[in-house]
Design a protein around this motif. Sequence first.
Motif, mmCIF file in Angstrom:
data_model
loop_
_atom_site.group_PDB
_atom_site.id
_atom_site.type_symbol
_atom_site.label_atom_id
_atom_site.label_comp_id
_atom_site.label_asym_id
_atom_site.label_seq_id
_atom_site.Cartn_x
_atom_site.Cartn_y
_atom_site.Cartn_z
ATOM 1 N N ALA A 137 0.823 -1.212 0.000
ATOM 2 C CA ALA A 137 0.000 0.000 0.000
ATOM 3 C C ALA A 137 0.855 1.259 0.000
ATOM 4 O O ALA A 137 0.446 2.296 -0.535
ATOM 5 N N VAL A 138 2.044 1.181 0.592
ATOM 6 C CA VAL A 138 2.896 2.371 0.666
ATOM 7 C C VAL A 138 3.386 2.771 -0.723
ATOM 8 O O VAL A 138 3.266 3.928 -1.142
ATOM 9 N N SER A 139 3.933 1.821 -1.455
ATOM 10 C CA SER A 139 4.473 2.126 -2.778
ATOM 11 C C SER A 139 3.382 2.341 -3.815
ATOM 12 O O SER A 139 3.562 3.111 -4.772
ATOM 13 N N ALA A 140 2.238 1.676 -3.629
ATOM 14 C CA ALA A 140 1.153 1.798 -4.604
ATOM 15 C C ALA A 140 0.265 3.014 -4.368
ATOM 16 O O ALA A 140 -0.586 3.329 -5.206
ATOM 17 N N HIS A 150 -1.984 3.433 -1.867
ATOM 18 C CA HIS A 150 -3.303 3.120 -1.298
ATOM 19 C C HIS A 150 -3.375 3.699 0.121
ATOM 20 O O HIS A 150 -3.306 2.984 1.108
ATOM 21 N N TRP A 151 -3.532 5.012 0.180
ATOM 22 C CA TRP A 151 -3.480 5.716 1.455
ATOM 23 C C TRP A 151 -4.587 5.294 2.404
ATOM 24 O O TRP A 151 -4.422 5.342 3.637
ATOM 25 N N TRP A 152 -5.760 4.916 1.883
ATOM 26 C CA TRP A 152 -6.879 4.566 2.745
ATOM 27 C C TRP A 152 -6.620 3.278 3.536
ATOM 28 O O TRP A 152 -7.304 3.008 4.517
ATOM 29 N N TYR A 153 -5.624 2.513 3.101
ATOM 30 C CA TYR A 153 -5.268 1.294 3.826
ATOM 31 C C TYR A 153 -4.398 1.607 5.049
ATOM 32 O O TYR A 153 -4.395 0.874 6.036
ATOM 33 N N LEU A 154 -3.675 2.718 5.003
ATOM 34 C CA LEU A 154 -2.724 3.077 6.049
ATOM 35 C C LEU A 154 -3.255 4.122 7.023
ATOM 36 O O LEU A 154 -2.986 4.053 8.225
ATOM 37 N N VAL A 155 -3.998 5.091 6.510
ATOM 38 C CA VAL A 155 -4.364 6.246 7.317
ATOM 39 C C VAL A 155 -5.313 5.904 8.471
ATOM 40 O O VAL A 155 -5.055 6.300 9.619
ATOM 41 N N PRO A 156 -6.430 5.179 8.254
ATOM 42 C CA PRO A 156 -7.368 4.952 9.369
ATOM 43 C C PRO A 156 -6.753 4.280 10.593
ATOM 44 O O PRO A 156 -6.882 4.804 11.711
#
Length: 304
Positions: A262-265, A267-273
């Motif tokens: 998710a970091v490189s791709a 996909h911020w919504w996977y990390l932020v919440p």
Amino acid sequence: MTTEKTPGARPRALAWQRRRASAGRFWRQYRTHRAGLFGLATLALFALLALAAPLVVGSDVADVTGAPGSPLERPSAELPFGADRFGRNLLGLVIWGARVSLLVGLLAAVLSVAIGTVIGVTAGHFRGWYATVVMRITDWFLVMPTLVLAIALATVMSRSLLTIVVAIGVTTWPTTARLVRAQTLAVETRPYIERARALGGGHWHIMSRHVLPNVMPLVLAQTTLIISSAILAEATLAFLGLGDPTVVSWGGLLQDAREAGAVSAGHWWYLVPPGIAIAVVALAFTLCGRAVESVLNPRLGVSR
């Protein structure tokens, strides 16, 4: 007709009356700290969500077979936080993960403070060779990186929530031990301790009836401060893959996001919440701890 009362009934009633009055004074002073009230309200909200998680999101939120979305689906009206790599609802996973993260943080903090309190009180009371040996061990734990010790313990033990609790609890007690020992040394110099010894009070009586009640305000303040560190430590261990893979936690969600790229791709919504949840709860506990410390500090060693 007169009614007989047991000899200890009146002293117990007076003791409970003093405790209620002390609790009332504490709450009146605590309410003057706006940051503490904000932290308390935030924690109450997260605790309510954690307790009501089975009703709010259902117990099958972590099931990959009935995932409501597609893998790594972006946030939408149906999925406000988006979906993880299995298509599961991230909002539900974050709410469900609060149960594990808060529970592990609380248990680890209680274990840490309990160990530190026992060591601090006994080292301050007995002194001599015992205090020297114990405090040298405490100094060794202080200079060693806590996270490294926790990782080592979590690595050699089985991967479970109990392992995480033990790994955090047995590596974060030295600060509490130092503070409690210093407070115990101050309490032991007071005249009523000498009177208790002169009247035949033993070690257990003095430590449990005189020393411990006087260090409890410090222990309470230290507990609220350590909980935030314990939650961060649990998230770190889970992020490193040392948590229980069968349960959902905020650190586990971050670890899943890392494995999914998710970091490189992007996909911020996977990390932020889950990251925001960890930061907000840790900040709330810190605010509560500072408020409790501010209220109790003038009375440390005086309040019974």
